[in-house]
Design a protein around this motif. Structure first.
Motif: not given
Length: 140
Positions: A81, A83, A85, A87
């Motif tokens: 993760i 920021e 988001e 991944s």
């Protein structure tokens, strides 16, 4: 991949050890050995995603594959993760199991990590301290 195993004898019931492992307030205390300010988002229910985050909204996320209260919790590592988001990563069969075995002295806590080679040093440097923290919290 390398299978790592960590164990510690805890003078507490499996129910108490489970509470230390998987309640937010206790998790923040013992997981500080990995990263100060670490916390989780999620419910620990089978089939759900758990997010493990630092104060900057970075971390990793896992799929809860098995949850047998007071006995075993198994997760598959899915990705980073960054920021906030997700991944996704191709981490093959990278997994984490917490197994609680009751015995005459309380509970044997076993942690099994099927780790990618690049993370072995991280786990070996952090998990023994995590387990000491869990023991201390459960025995308070």
């Amino acid at each position: 991949m390398k299978l790592l195993e960590y164990t510690i004898q805890i003078n507490a019931t499996p129910e108490k050890v489970w509470e230390v492992l998987f309640t937010q307030d206790n998790y923040k205390k013992w997981a500080s050995a990995m990263n100060e300010g670490t916390y989780f988002e999620g419910t620990w229910e089978e089939g759900t995603i758990m997010k493990f985050l630092d104060p900057k909204n970075n971390g990793m996320y896992n799929l809860v594959e098995k949850n047998i209260p007071n006995k075993q919790l198994s997760m598959k590592h899915l990705g980073w993760i960054l920021e906030g988001e997700l991944s996704p990563q191709d981490w093959e069969d990278s997994t984490l199991d917490y197994i609680l075995e009751p015995n005459e002295n309380g509970t044997l806590l076993i942690g099994k990590v099927n780790s990618l080679d690049e993370f072995v040093d991280f786990f070996n440097s952090k998990y023994p301290k995590n387990f000491e923290n869990i023991k201390n919290l459960a025995e308070e």
